[in-house]
Design an enzyme around this catalytic site. Structure first.
Site, PDB file in Angstrom:
ATOM      1  N   LYS A 102      -2.690  -2.121  -3.002  1.00 59.78           N
ATOM      2  CA  LYS A 102      -3.709  -1.249  -2.405  1.00 59.78           C
ATOM      3  C   LYS A 102      -3.229   0.173  -2.615  1.00 59.78           C
ATOM      4  O   LYS A 102      -2.188   0.572  -2.091  1.00 59.78           O
ATOM      5  CB  LYS A 102      -3.857  -1.554  -0.913  1.00 59.78           C
ATOM      6  CG  LYS A 102      -4.731  -0.529  -0.172  1.00 59.78           C
ATOM      7  CD  LYS A 102      -5.214  -1.052   1.155  1.00 59.78           C
ATOM      8  CE  LYS A 102      -6.002   0.006   1.902  1.00 59.78           C
ATOM      9  NZ  LYS A 102      -6.782  -0.543   3.013  1.00 59.78           N
ATOM     10  N   GLU A 127       0.818  -1.223   0.000  1.00 60.27           N
ATOM     11  CA  GLU A 127       0.000   0.000   0.000  1.00 60.27           C
ATOM     12  C   GLU A 127       0.848   1.267   0.000  1.00 60.27           C
ATOM     13  O   GLU A 127       1.295   1.726   1.043  1.00 60.27           O
ATOM     14  CB  GLU A 127      -0.926   0.032   1.231  1.00 60.27           C
ATOM     15  CG  GLU A 127      -1.800   1.286   1.242  1.00 60.27           C
ATOM     16  CD  GLU A 127      -2.693   1.413   2.469  1.00 60.27           C
ATOM     17  OE1 GLU A 127      -2.536   0.647   3.421  1.00 60.27           O
ATOM     18  OE2 GLU A 127      -3.547   2.313   2.460  1.00 60.27           O
TER      19      GLU A 127
END
Ligand code: 13P
Length: 341
Positions: free
Chosen positions: A221, A179
């Protein structure tokens, strides 16, 4: 193929299976305190457990939620009846995930920028998390935009750490959810967000390649490409969808198992509309779904927090509604008319 790799490929595919996405409830102790403070609930260990129990025990949660990211404390907790949360999740077909970074700390020598820590001892922690039932793991890096930021050093250092963590995850049999969050704070325009996000993702995938991370068993992500929250001119839904897809198509290899978005401060409905607009355009090499924290929890937290004893079902109804809306958006089948509930 090894059993471990086969399991990771199955987990990654299940995380982004059609019409499903991830519930992010991995707020650190500091962040969950802020959330609970906002509804005047004291952040004790038992209240944090109670809040997360309300979310995880919502009926048929697995219909639109494929997995949930937990904080270390939650992975070890149980329901009032003594059933481990990981068991409740497995029974509901919701894959347990775990946040494994140790937070974003000031990057020495680079004022205003952060580096995510947590690599020391990570191999041993991942082994334990696998034993406890986690099958994927999240690491969040933060990139800040302002007149002079981000520096290439900040992007490089964070992407290197993300790749090291991802390689360790796959060694342990956990699917890495990498992420890199480009923050929406600031007055920058959407074009700037596009350039910074693209540079960040290209750097990330270079690092993943150099460290031999298997992309078929990895989930990205990412933040969407949006105007800075203080920018006078705010891009509309179609512009956000087009800029985000443009950015992803230019920087993310087609072999990646899937992409999920964080909400990053968008409202619940905005986050759903943006995801839906991208999937309506469609024809993409990877599934595009959600991994929202605030944009799945905001209404549920508010309703539950008004009366935690009596409003368990009412809070769950809010979560299930948002999950369904986002499940539709993950297939490009959402419409704002469906918001009435
Ligand atoms: P938000 O959707 O609230 O940004 O949280 C997602 C998340 O997991 C951030 O790391």
């Amino acid at each position: 193929m090894s059993d471990k790799l086969e399991e990771m490929l199955n987990v990654a595919a299940a995380m982004v299976s059609p019409g499903r996405g991830i519930l992010a409830i991995d707020e650190s102790t500091g962040t969950i305190k802020k959330r609970l403070d906002s509804v005047n609930v004291e952040s004790t260990e038992d209240n944090r457990r109670g809040y997360r129990q309300m979310l995880l025990t919502a009926e048929n949660l697995g219909e639109h939620i494929s997995g949930a990211i937990l904080f270390d404390e939650t992975l070890r907790q149980s329901t009032d009846g003594g059933v481990l949360f990981t068991q409740v999740m497995q029974d509901a077909d919701v894959i347990p995930g775990i946040k494994v970074d140790k937070g974003a700390h000031p990057l020495a020598g680079f004022e205003g920028e952060k580096i995510t820590e947590g690599l020391d001892g990570l191999r041993e922690r991942l082994e334990e998390y696998y034993e406890l039932g986690a099958r994927f793991a999240k690491w969040r890096a933060v990139i800040t935009i302002d007149e002079f930021l981000p520096s290439q050093t900040c992007i490089d250092a964070n992407c290197h750490a993300l790749a090291r963590y991802a390689a360790l995850c796959q060694e342990a049999g956990l699917v890495p959810m990498v992420e890199p969050e480009v923050l929406m704070d600031g007055d920058h325009d959407i074009e700037t967000a596009l350039q910074v996000t693209e540079l960040t993702l290209k750097t990330l995938f270079n690092n993943l390649y150099e460290q031999d991370v298997i992309l078929e068993a990895c989930i990205l992500k990412t933040s969407m490409v949006v105007s800075g929250s203080d920018c006078a001119e705010q891009a509309n839904v179609d512009e956000v969808a087009e800029a985000t897809l443009d950015c992803l198509l230019n920087s993310v290899p087609a072999s990646l198992a899937g992409i999920v978005f964080l909400s990053g401060g968008q409202s619940e409905v905005e986050a759903t509309e943006h995801l839906d607009a991208m999937n309506k355009i469609g024809n993409l090499p990877w599934p595009l779904s959600f991994s929202y924290g605030r944009a799945l929890q905001a209404s549920a937290l508010k309703v539950w927090g008004a009366n935690p004893k009596d409003n368990v079902q009412a809070g769950q109804a809010e979560l299930l509604h948002r999950s369904r809306m986002n499940g539709l958006a993950a297939q490009g089948e959402y419409s704002t008319d469906l918001e009435e509930h």
